[in-house]
Design a protein around this motif. Structure first.
Motif, PDB file in Angstrom:
ATOM      1  N   VAL A  39       0.836  -1.207   0.000  1.00 24.82           N
ATOM      2  CA  VAL A  39       0.000   0.000   0.000  1.00 24.82           C
ATOM      3  C   VAL A  39       0.869   1.254   0.000  1.00 24.82           C
ATOM      4  N   ILE A 291      -9.260  -1.885   3.190  1.00 27.04           N
ATOM      5  CA  ILE A 291      -7.950  -1.686   2.589  1.00 27.04           C
ATOM      6  C   ILE A 291      -6.872  -1.759   3.666  1.00 27.04           C
ATOM      7  N   PHE A 312      -4.894   6.725   0.909  1.00 30.65           N
ATOM      8  CA  PHE A 312      -4.614   6.140  -0.400  1.00 30.65           C
ATOM      9  C   PHE A 312      -5.737   6.464  -1.381  1.00 30.65           C
ATOM     10  N   VAL A 313      -6.968   6.219  -0.969  1.00 33.18           N
ATOM     11  CA  VAL A 313      -8.108   6.514  -1.852  1.00 33.18           C
ATOM     12  C   VAL A 313      -8.215   8.011  -2.114  1.00 33.18           C
ATOM     13  N   LEU A 316      -5.631   9.063  -4.679  1.00 41.51           N
ATOM     14  CA  LEU A 316      -6.018   8.556  -5.998  1.00 41.51           C
ATOM     15  C   LEU A 316      -7.115   9.403  -6.626  1.00 41.51           C
ATOM     16  N   VAL A 333     -13.095   3.265  -9.625  1.00 42.58           N
ATOM     17  CA  VAL A 333     -11.710   3.278  -9.150  1.00 42.58           C
ATOM     18  C   VAL A 333     -11.635   2.808  -7.696  1.00 42.58           C
ATOM     19  N   LYS A 334     -12.533   3.321  -6.844  1.00 46.67           N
ATOM     20  CA  LYS A 334     -12.533   2.892  -5.443  1.00 46.67           C
ATOM     21  C   LYS A 334     -12.796   1.390  -5.331  1.00 46.67           C
ATOM     22  N   VAL A 337      -9.644  -0.518  -6.384  1.00 48.57           N
ATOM     23  CA  VAL A 337      -8.626  -0.471  -5.333  1.00 48.57           C
ATOM     24  C   VAL A 337      -8.971  -1.445  -4.214  1.00 48.57           C
ATOM     25  N   ALA A 341      -6.798  -4.645  -3.056  1.00 47.34           N
ATOM     26  CA  ALA A 341      -6.280  -4.762  -1.693  1.00 47.34           C
ATOM     27  C   ALA A 341      -6.686  -6.091  -1.061  1.00 47.34           C
TER      28      ALA A 341
END
Length: 353
Positions: A39, A291, A312-313, A316, A333-334, A337, A341
């Protein structure tokens, strides 16, 4: 007297020579390192990539904006993390946060309360909701998903009743036809809008304070060990003398209180009681908590992992926005991810039998 020399000792007692590490062992160690720091490695790669594509991304103002944007999600995600630790799950946190936004607005605009009365009142409201959730789950034995889902629907409807479904702002017309005469306390608005030394938002300070407090509680105290023990084996924890009832109650009260704190930050940032606030908070905070399982390859709930997941989100999505990516791709996208993860945590991160 019989003497024993070195030649009479069992062969197993002779310390073997250290063999050089094989290529396979080095690859396994490298793989473990990459899984543990995946991560953070990806986060660093995102920051570098977005900075190359858009140099304004690395500006301190933009970085603080990212942290401010994810602060509420991280705070709510920390509450989810605590309930996951005891083997539960709190689906009501988004509704608690949204109801707290409305409660704070109603207290100041309709009742005329100041910040020093509103903040404790709203936090107590969240703690009460957590206590009710705990009563349903622990005492009445309602499954946690069902109990918190029912509470989510209850709060989603309850928050609309005092204002007949309208948002709360100065000059609000109440259902009885009277006008609200109160206003937001400027001291309250500082929670969501003020930056220390003009750089560090108060909401980010609150996020860090929550993360440090819960990290110490869950990772460095006996209570934290018992919380995880309850989630791992509740019967064994009870037989060892710990009160699983109190531990679960503590987890849900903490979750409700943190959800209310998140609602206070939103209300202070927006400056009104918006009926649509908190719509995506549940899914975003759950995503951050899940995550977090992949952080350091712990494969369990952990608060610092949750904060890292939220950041992180946030990085991004902020980077994609600066690159003019379509807004409707954000949920995809979320989701991508989160899937990545979880695959990293439970698939690639699984030890060989």
């Amino acid at each position: 007297m019989t003497t024993i020399d070195d030649n009479t000792l069992p062969q197993a007692s002779v310390r073997p020579k250290t063999l050089p590490q094989s290529g396979g062992s080095r690859l396994a160690a490298l793989g473990a390192f990459l899984r543990a720091g995946a991560v953070f490695i990806l986060l660093a790669a995102l920051v570098v990539g977005f900075t190359i594509a858009e140099p304004a991304f690395i500006n301190i103002a933009n970085l603080m904006s990212i942290l401010q944007a994810v602060s509420v999600v991280a705070i709510l995600g920390a509450g989810v993390t605590v309930t996951l630790a005891v083997g539960g799950f709190d689906l009501s946190i988004g509704a608690v946060a949204a109801s707290s936004v409305m409660a704070a607005s109603y207290a100041m605009i309709v009742w005329g309360f100041d910040a020093y009365a509103t903040v404790p009142l709203v936090l107590a409201f969240g703690a009460l909701i957590g206590l009710v959730n705990a009563f349903l789950i622990v005492r009445l034995k309602v499954p946690d998903l069902l109990a918190t889902l029912a509470m989510m629907f209850l709060l989603s409807g309850l928050q609309l009743i005092p204002t007949a479904g309208r948002s709360i702002s100065a000059g609000l017309t109440l259902p009885d036809g009277s006008k609200a005469t109160g206003a937001y306390d400027p001291a309250f608005l500082l929670i969501g809008r003020y930056s220390i030394l003009g750089t560090l938002p108060v909401s980010v300070v609150l996020m860090v304070a929550v993360a440090v407090f819960l990290f110490i509680l869950t990772e460095r105290t006996r209570i934290g060990r018992l919380l995880f023990a309850t989630g791992g084996n509740e019967v064994a924890t009870r037989l060892a003398g710990a009160s699983t009832v109190r531990l679960k109650t503590l987890a849900y009260v903490l979750s409700g209180t943190l959800a209310s704190l998140g609602g206070i930050v939103i209300a202070a940032r927006v400056g009104r009681g918006d009926v649509s606030s908190g719509g995506s908070l549940l899914m975003d905070s759950v995503a951050a908590a899940l995550i977090g399982f992949a952080v350091l390859n712990l494969r369990r709930p952990n608060v610092l992992g949750t904060v890292a997941g939220a950041v992180f989100v946030g990085v991004l999505l902020n980077g994609l926005t600066m690159l003019n990516a379509p807004y409707y791709t954000q949920d995809f996208v979320k989701g991508a991810v989160l899937v990545g993860a979880l695959a990293l945590t439970y698939g690639l991160g699984r030890s060989n039998p």
